[in-house]
Each structure stands twice: as C-alpha cells, then as structure tokens.
Design an enzyme around this catalytic site. Sequence first.
Site, PDB file in Angstrom:
ATOM      1  N   ASN A  70       0.844  -1.190   0.000  1.00  0.00           N
ATOM      2  CA  ASN A  70       0.000   0.000   0.000  1.00  0.00           C
ATOM      3  C   ASN A  70       0.888   1.251   0.000  1.00  0.00           C
ATOM      4  OD1 ASN A  70      -1.402   2.233   1.127  1.00  0.00           O
ATOM      5  ND2 ASN A  70      -3.056   0.854   1.720  1.00  0.00           N
ATOM      6  N   ASP A 130      -0.190   4.489  -0.073  1.00  0.00           N
ATOM      7  CA  ASP A 130      -0.880   5.715   0.364  1.00  0.00           C
ATOM      8  C   ASP A 130       0.039   6.634   1.180  1.00  0.00           C
ATOM      9  OD1 ASP A 130      -3.193   4.664  -0.720  1.00  0.00           O
ATOM     10  OD2 ASP A 130      -4.033   4.042   1.195  1.00  0.00           O
ATOM     11  N   HIS A 131       0.889   6.010   1.981  1.00  0.00           N
ATOM     12  CA  HIS A 131       1.721   6.808   2.893  1.00  0.00           C
ATOM     13  C   HIS A 131       2.753   7.651   2.151  1.00  0.00           C
ATOM     14  CE1 HIS A 131      -0.285   4.664   6.043  1.00  0.00           C
ATOM     15  NE2 HIS A 131      -0.021   3.553   5.387  1.00  0.00           N
ATOM     16  N   ARG A 169       4.294  18.619   1.955  1.00  0.00           N
ATOM     17  CA  ARG A 169       5.012  19.782   1.430  1.00  0.00           C
ATOM     18  C   ARG A 169       4.349  20.425   0.220  1.00  0.00           C
ATOM     19  NH1 ARG A 169      10.369  20.985   3.144  1.00  0.00           N
ATOM     20  NH2 ARG A 169      10.155  20.739   5.376  1.00  0.00           N
ATOM     21  N   HIS A 179      -5.706   3.729  -1.882  1.00  0.00           N
ATOM     22  CA  HIS A 179      -7.044   4.053  -1.358  1.00  0.00           C
ATOM     23  C   HIS A 179      -7.353   5.492  -1.721  1.00  0.00           C
ATOM     24  CE1 HIS A 179      -9.788   4.277   2.498  1.00  0.00           C
ATOM     25  NE2 HIS A 179     -10.432   4.582   1.384  1.00  0.00           N
ATOM     26  N   ARG A 203      -9.493   8.150  -1.060  1.00  0.00           N
ATOM     27  CA  ARG A 203     -10.512   8.512  -0.070  1.00  0.00           C
ATOM     28  C   ARG A 203     -11.371   9.647  -0.594  1.00  0.00           C
ATOM     29  NH1 ARG A 203      -9.092   6.514   5.391  1.00  0.00           N
ATOM     30  NH2 ARG A 203     -10.860   7.751   6.075  1.00  0.00           N
ATOM     31  N   ARG A 252      -7.248  12.700   1.038  1.00  0.00           N
ATOM     32  CA  ARG A 252      -6.229  13.167   1.983  1.00  0.00           C
ATOM     33  C   ARG A 252      -4.834  12.624   1.660  1.00  0.00           C
ATOM     34  NH1 ARG A 252      -7.571   9.619   7.264  1.00  0.00           N
ATOM     35  NH2 ARG A 252      -9.513  10.754   7.158  1.00  0.00           N
ATOM     36  N   HIS A 253      -4.756  11.500   0.946  1.00  0.00           N
ATOM     37  CA  HIS A 253      -3.411  11.047   0.519  1.00  0.00           C
ATOM     38  C   HIS A 253      -3.378  10.838  -0.993  1.00  0.00           C
ATOM     39  CE1 HIS A 253      -5.378   7.244   1.537  1.00  0.00           C
ATOM     40  NE2 HIS A 253      -5.206   7.415   2.840  1.00  0.00           N
ATOM     41  N   GLU A 262      -8.737   0.599  -3.366  1.00  0.00           N
ATOM     42  CA  GLU A 262      -9.644   0.651  -2.210  1.00  0.00           C
ATOM     43  C   GLU A 262     -10.530   1.884  -2.325  1.00  0.00           C
ATOM     44  OE1 GLU A 262      -7.498   0.721   1.443  1.00  0.00           O
ATOM     45  OE2 GLU A 262      -6.503  -1.176   1.048  1.00  0.00           O
ATOM     46  N   THR A 321      -7.151   5.914  10.144  1.00  0.00           N
ATOM     47  CA  THR A 321      -7.025   4.876   9.131  1.00  0.00           C
ATOM     48  C   THR A 321      -8.320   4.066   9.167  1.00  0.00           C
ATOM     49  OG1 THR A 321      -5.661   3.009   8.375  1.00  0.00           O
ATOM     50  CG2 THR A 321      -5.833   3.334  10.758  1.00  0.00           C
ATOM     51  N   THR A 322      -8.417   3.028   8.320  1.00  0.00           N
ATOM     52  CA  THR A 322      -9.666   2.267   8.251  1.00  0.00           C
ATOM     53  C   THR A 322      -9.828   1.475   9.543  1.00  0.00           C
ATOM     54  OG1 THR A 322      -9.164   2.076   5.907  1.00  0.00           O
ATOM     55  CG2 THR A 322     -11.024   0.811   6.724  1.00  0.00           C
ATOM     56  N   GLU A 328     -11.305  -9.385   2.265  1.00  0.00           N
ATOM     57  CA  GLU A 328     -10.042  -9.079   2.942  1.00  0.00           C
ATOM     58  C   GLU A 328     -10.363  -8.985   4.425  1.00  0.00           C
ATOM     59  OE1 GLU A 328      -7.401  -6.110   1.332  1.00  0.00           O
ATOM     60  OE2 GLU A 328      -6.592  -5.663   3.323  1.00  0.00           O
ATOM     61  N   HIS A 387      -3.862  -5.034   7.505  1.00  0.00           N
ATOM     62  CA  HIS A 387      -3.965  -3.932   8.456  1.00  0.00           C
ATOM     63  C   HIS A 387      -3.095  -4.219   9.676  1.00  0.00           C
ATOM     64  CE1 HIS A 387      -5.414  -0.299  10.290  1.00  0.00           C
ATOM     65  NE2 HIS A 387      -6.026  -0.029   9.167  1.00  0.00           N
ATOM     66  N   GLY A 388      -2.131  -3.332   9.887  1.00  0.00           N
ATOM     67  CA  GLY A 388      -1.300  -3.411  11.087  1.00  0.00           C
ATOM     68  C   GLY A 388      -0.278  -4.539  11.068  1.00  0.00           C
ATOM     69  N   GLY A 446       1.034  -1.725   4.346  1.00  0.00           N
ATOM     70  CA  GLY A 446       1.475  -0.401   3.964  1.00  0.00           C
ATOM     71  C   GLY A 446       2.358   0.281   4.980  1.00  0.00           C
ATOM     72  N   HIS A 447       1.745   0.695   6.085  1.00  0.00           N
ATOM     73  CA  HIS A 447       2.416   1.599   7.010  1.00  0.00           C
ATOM     74  C   HIS A 447       3.752   1.054   7.515  1.00  0.00           C
ATOM     75  CE1 HIS A 447       3.028   3.699  10.899  1.00  0.00           C
ATOM     76  NE2 HIS A 447       2.631   4.724  10.177  1.00  0.00           N
TER      77      HIS A 447
END
Length: 240
Positions: A10, A12-13, A21, A46, A48, A52-53, A73, A103-104, A154, A189-190, A211-212
């Site tokens: 993922n 997105d980050h 910036r 994703h 959204r 936002r990302h 997503e 996050t979700t 998922e 997730h996580g 992702g994260h």
Amino acid sequence: MSVNIRLGVNVDHVATLRNARGGPHPDPLTVAKACAAAGADGITIHLREDRRHIRDADAVAICGWAGVPVNFEMAATDEMAGIACKLRPHGVCIVPERRTEITTEGGLDVVGQRATLAPVIARLNAAGIAVSLFIDPDPAQVRASAEVGAAVVELHTGAYANGKPGELQRLAAAAALAAEVGLECHAGHGLTFDNVAPIAALPEIRELNIGHFLMGEALLTGLPAAIHEMQRLMDAARKV
Ligand code: PXP
C-alpha cells in the site's frame, strides 16, 4: 515474488509524505514501480472521499501503469464506482470510510448494508472488476459477502495486530469459512515483521496488503530490503 501468497504494498503513505510539502515528491507511482521492481506482487491505493493522501491523478497514473495488479480501495459510493469503472484496476476493495478516522478502523458491515453494497458490487462486476470486501473476521460478514456478489474478502487484522485475545482463532475460522463459501481470502492492516507469520500461515489466505509498517521500515533499510524481508517471513510461515 512470493511462492503461494501474494504481497500487495500500500503506497498511500508516500502520498501523505508528498502532500505534507505540497510538491510532487515523493511520487507514489515512482514508489509503486520500485515496489514492483523489488518483487511486490501488487500495489494497493485508497482514493478517499477527502483525497487526503492518494489523489485522482495518482490513481489515474498508477492504474494506467498497472505493472503489477492494482488493488483500488474505495468507499461504496456512486462517485467511486464511476472512477473505478473508468480506471479499471485489477480489483476493487470496498472499505468503510469515515472522515474523522486516522485509518480504516473497522470492517464493513455487509450484513447491515446489503442494499447499499449489492448495486455497487454489481456495477463493478459488470465492468469486469473483481470486488473484495474489507470485513472483520465474523462468520455472518463472510457469508453476507458471498451473498452480495463479492469474489474476495479481505479480513481486517487490526484487532489481531493490537493483541486482542482470540483474534487469530477468529481470523483462522473466517478464512476457512471464506474458502468454504467460495470466496478468495486476503488479509491486512497493522501487519509487521513481528506479527505477519501466524497470518501468512493460514492456508486459505492468498494475499496480504501491507502499507504503514513497510514504508516506515523502508526509511531504515530501503524499500527492496523491507519488501524482501516481509516476503521471506511470509514464505517461511507458509512452509511450516
Ligand atoms: N488493507 C486495507 C483494506 C486497508 O485499508 C489498509 C490501510 O490502509 C491496509 C490493508 C494496510 O494497513 P497498514 O497500512 O496498517 O499495513
């Protein structure tokens, strides 16, 4: 590339960092290409509602590239379904979305939202897009996902990642049920190096979306090393 369990990364980050910036750097498409070059089996983005990302132009660029399958997503809205039908990603994962969440946070309530979900899924399926539903590992949600026309579920691993007792057993049971009712099973997730193995070991799970943690780890060791180590752990868990 993983042997029999895929890793979707993922990105997105990357967009979050870029947006901090306001300029073009770092570019999510460039990072998606680097992930694919490092052996990622897929890319997840994703889009959204509040952008936002990932932004529309990122989604167009990444789906247009599609060097590896793209998992798009989105919330179950007409606007997003229209965008997905235009961009034609390999798959769509429908997620719940609240503007205030970081996050979700939880899975979709498929049982309670059949009437909203079914037409969106039908529209995506008609466009040839496989639909996944992001759900908590709850048997009623798994059954309802099959009934509303999804091809994939998922399973949300957030509670497991947070150490909730009994959650691995719930995930194992939900994955087995998903296979029984004819759904392909993914999870995410996580997930981190420390907690991925028991999830990757569940035989019905075909794909993990991460992702994260990977992006954070990439700051320390680089993207290829982070991806390779995650795939090594996933493959090792699979062989036990
Ligand atoms: N799968 C879904 C459906 C998600 O919404 C997310 C978070 O964006 C992930 C996987 C990846 O979660 P994480 O960033 O915690 O690895």
